[in-house]
Design a protein around this motif. Structure first.
Motif, short mmCIF file in Angstrom:
data_model
loop_
_atom_site.label_atom_id
_atom_site.label_comp_id
_atom_site.label_asym_id
_atom_site.label_seq_id
_atom_site.Cartn_x
_atom_site.Cartn_y
_atom_site.Cartn_z
N ARG A 1 0.82 -1.20 0.00
CA ARG A 1 0.00 0.00 0.00
C ARG A 1 0.86 1.26 0.00
NH1 ARG A 1 -5.23 -0.23 1.25
NH2 ARG A 1 -5.13 1.80 2.30
N SER A 2 2.16 1.10 -0.14
CA SER A 2 3.06 2.24 -0.14
C SER A 2 2.76 3.18 -1.30
CB SER A 2 4.52 1.77 -0.22
OG SER A 2 5.39 2.86 -0.38
N ARG A 3 2.93 4.47 -1.05
CA ARG A 3 2.73 5.46 -2.12
C ARG A 3 3.88 5.45 -3.12
NH1 ARG A 3 1.15 8.42 2.60
NH2 ARG A 3 -1.12 8.83 2.65
N VAL A 4 4.99 4.84 -2.72
CA VAL A 4 6.14 4.70 -3.64
C VAL A 4 5.90 3.48 -4.52
CG1 VAL A 4 8.63 4.46 -3.81
CG2 VAL A 4 7.64 5.73 -1.89
N LYS A 5 5.70 3.70 -5.79
CA LYS A 5 5.33 2.60 -6.68
C LYS A 5 6.40 1.52 -6.76
CE LYS A 5 2.18 5.21 -9.66
NZ LYS A 5 1.85 5.62 -11.05
N ALA A 6 7.66 1.90 -6.68
CA ALA A 6 8.74 0.90 -6.77
C ALA A 6 8.66 -0.07 -5.59
CB ALA A 6 10.10 1.60 -6.79
N ILE A 7 8.36 0.45 -4.39
CA ILE A 7 8.25 -0.42 -3.21
C ILE A 7 7.03 -1.32 -3.34
CG2 ILE A 7 7.83 -0.45 -0.73
CD1 ILE A 7 9.44 2.11 -0.50
N ALA A 8 5.90 -0.75 -3.73
CA ALA A 8 4.67 -1.53 -3.87
C ALA A 8 4.82 -2.62 -4.93
CB ALA A 8 3.50 -0.62 -4.22
N TRP A 9 5.44 -2.28 -6.04
CA TRP A 9 5.60 -3.24 -7.14
C TRP A 9 6.57 -4.36 -6.74
CZ3 TRP A 9 9.65 -4.99 -10.18
CH2 TRP A 9 9.27 -5.73 -11.31
N THR A 10 7.69 -3.99 -6.12
CA THR A 10 8.67 -5.00 -5.70
C THR A 10 8.07 -5.96 -4.68
OG1 THR A 10 10.49 -3.43 -6.06
CG2 THR A 10 10.95 -5.37 -4.69
N THR A 11 7.30 -5.42 -3.74
CA THR A 11 6.66 -6.26 -2.74
C THR A 11 5.66 -7.21 -3.38
OG1 THR A 11 6.87 -4.48 -1.12
CG2 THR A 11 5.36 -6.27 -0.59
N SER A 12 4.92 -6.73 -4.36
CA SER A 12 3.95 -7.58 -5.06
C SER A 12 4.65 -8.74 -5.76
CB SER A 12 3.16 -6.75 -6.08
OG SER A 12 2.40 -5.76 -5.44
N VAL A 13 5.79 -8.48 -6.35
CA VAL A 13 6.56 -9.53 -7.03
C VAL A 13 7.03 -10.57 -6.03
CG1 VAL A 13 8.68 -10.02 -8.31
CG2 VAL A 13 7.28 -8.05 -8.95
N VAL A 14 7.55 -10.11 -4.89
CA VAL A 14 8.03 -11.04 -3.86
C VAL A 14 6.89 -11.91 -3.34
CG1 VAL A 14 8.99 -11.20 -1.53
CG2 VAL A 14 9.95 -9.56 -3.17
N VAL A 15 5.75 -11.29 -3.08
CA VAL A 15 4.59 -12.04 -2.57
C VAL A 15 4.14 -13.08 -3.58
CG1 VAL A 15 2.15 -11.85 -1.96
CG2 VAL A 15 3.80 -10.23 -1.01
N GLU A 16 4.06 -12.70 -4.85
CA GLU A 16 3.63 -13.64 -5.88
C GLU A 16 4.63 -14.78 -6.02
OE1 GLU A 16 0.82 -13.92 -7.55
OE2 GLU A 16 0.09 -12.26 -6.35
N PHE A 17 5.92 -14.46 -5.92
CA PHE A 17 6.94 -15.51 -6.02
C PHE A 17 6.79 -16.52 -4.88
CE2 PHE A 17 11.08 -17.18 -4.69
CZ PHE A 17 11.49 -17.81 -5.86
N LEU A 18 6.63 -16.02 -3.66
CA LEU A 18 6.49 -16.91 -2.50
C LEU A 18 5.23 -17.76 -2.61
CD1 LEU A 18 7.52 -14.48 0.38
CD2 LEU A 18 8.86 -16.38 -0.52
N ARG A 19 4.16 -17.16 -3.10
CA ARG A 19 2.89 -17.87 -3.17
C ARG A 19 2.85 -18.89 -4.30
NH1 ARG A 19 -2.43 -14.25 -3.56
NH2 ARG A 19 -1.39 -13.69 -5.51
N ASP A 20 3.57 -18.64 -5.38
CA ASP A 20 3.47 -19.47 -6.57
C ASP A 20 4.56 -20.52 -6.69
OD1 ASP A 20 1.26 -17.97 -7.23
OD2 ASP A 20 2.35 -16.61 -8.55
N THR A 21 5.48 -20.57 -5.72
CA THR A 21 6.51 -21.62 -5.74
C THR A 21 6.25 -22.59 -4.59
OG1 THR A 21 7.98 -20.18 -4.43
CG2 THR A 21 8.29 -20.20 -6.83
N PRO A 22 6.54 -23.88 -4.79
CA PRO A 22 6.24 -24.88 -3.76
C PRO A 22 7.05 -24.69 -2.48
CG PRO A 22 6.63 -25.91 -5.90
CD PRO A 22 7.06 -24.49 -6.02
N LEU A 23 6.45 -25.04 -1.37
CA LEU A 23 7.14 -24.96 -0.08
C LEU A 23 8.39 -25.82 -0.09
CD1 LEU A 23 7.37 -24.26 2.93
CD2 LEU A 23 5.77 -26.12 3.41
N LEU A 24 8.33 -26.99 -0.71
CA LEU A 24 9.48 -27.89 -0.73
C LEU A 24 10.67 -27.26 -1.44
CD1 LEU A 24 10.35 -30.70 0.17
CD2 LEU A 24 9.64 -31.57 -2.06
N VAL A 25 10.43 -26.55 -2.52
CA VAL A 25 11.51 -25.88 -3.25
C VAL A 25 12.14 -24.80 -2.37
CG1 VAL A 25 12.07 -24.42 -5.23
CG2 VAL A 25 10.53 -26.37 -5.52
N GLN A 26 11.31 -24.01 -1.72
CA GLN A 26 11.82 -22.96 -0.84
C GLN A 26 12.61 -23.56 0.32
OE1 GLN A 26 8.54 -20.46 0.34
NE2 GLN A 26 7.75 -20.32 -1.75
#
Length: 229
Positions: free
Chosen positions: A52-77
């Motif tokens: 929810r940051s007003r800084v788009k770079a922070i919001a976008w980077t966080t979204s990428v990290v969240v999607e990566f964590l959610r879309d990769t298997p726990l075993l791989v991580q």
């Protein structure tokens, strides 16, 4: 194993003799789930606020990290943290690695729960807080959090139960939780039915207890939000 001996004469005596070992595994299971869920709760909130940051770079980077964590298997991580990081000079104890892996995986889900709860707060209340010149800290502490807790509680409870049932995967990095110990007992006695049945029943009981606790909290908390006074 752990200095215990078991009697396989009958299923009942077999179950009774391996119960102390299974309970040791239960303790590890509960500790791993508690540590992982604590990490998920804190990190998920951080992700939700950063998105929810007003800084788009922070919001976008966080979204990428969240999607990566959610879309990769726990075993791989889990394998990455335990087997890859040591090659770069970072070696963590197996239990800590497992807790972090669980926390990272589920922080992606809890962040979405937090985000949904925050966005459910009526826009008029945000505007009123701005008109009153409240700081963002005051807005979240006094207005947002008291309202979202009852709303996010069911989803958070579901993720706690899901994490609890995912703890057996930690056995792949030598964490001897319930399922891992049950498998080891089965390998040594050539009888998997009793130990695996015991583990299944214990997981069922844990799930029922968590569900009952969740329902009690839902009834206890006011649906309109937690009173500030």
């Amino acid at each position: 194993m752990y200095g215990f001996e078991w009697d396989t004469a009958t299923p009942l005596t077999y179950a009774w003799s391996i119960l102390p070992i299974i309970l040791i595994g239960l303790t590890v299971t509960l500790k791993a789930a508690a540590a992982g869920f604590s990490i998920a709760l804190v990190l998920g909130l951080v992700f939700a606020l950063l998105r929810r940051s007003r800084v788009k770079a922070i919001a976008w980077t966080t979204s990428v990290v969240v999607e990566f964590l959610r879309d990769t298997p726990l075993l791989v991580q889990l394998f990455f943290l335990y087997y890859v990081l040591p090659d770069y000079g970072l070696t963590l104890p197996a239990f800590l690695t497992g807790a972090i892996a669980l926390g990272l995986q589920y922080s992606a889900y809890t962040s979405e729960v937090y985000r949904g709860g925050i966005e459910a707060v009526p826009r008029g209340q945000w505007e009123a807080a701005t008109a009153l010149n409240l700081s963002r800290t005051d807005v979240y502490r006094d207005i947002v959090v008291p309202q979202i807790v009852p709303r996010i509680l069911p989803a958070m409870g579901n993720y706690l139960v899901a994490m609890l049932k995912e703890t057996p995967v930690l056995s792949v990095i030598t964490i001897l939780e319930m399922m891992g110990l049950a498998n080891m007992i089965g390998e040594r006695t050539f009888d998997y039915l009793v130990p695996l049945t015991m583990v299944g029943v214990i997981f069922l009981l844990l799930t029922l207890v968590c569900s009952a606790g969740l329902h009690w909290l839902q009834r206890a908390l006011p649906k309109a939000g937690i009173p500030l006074q």
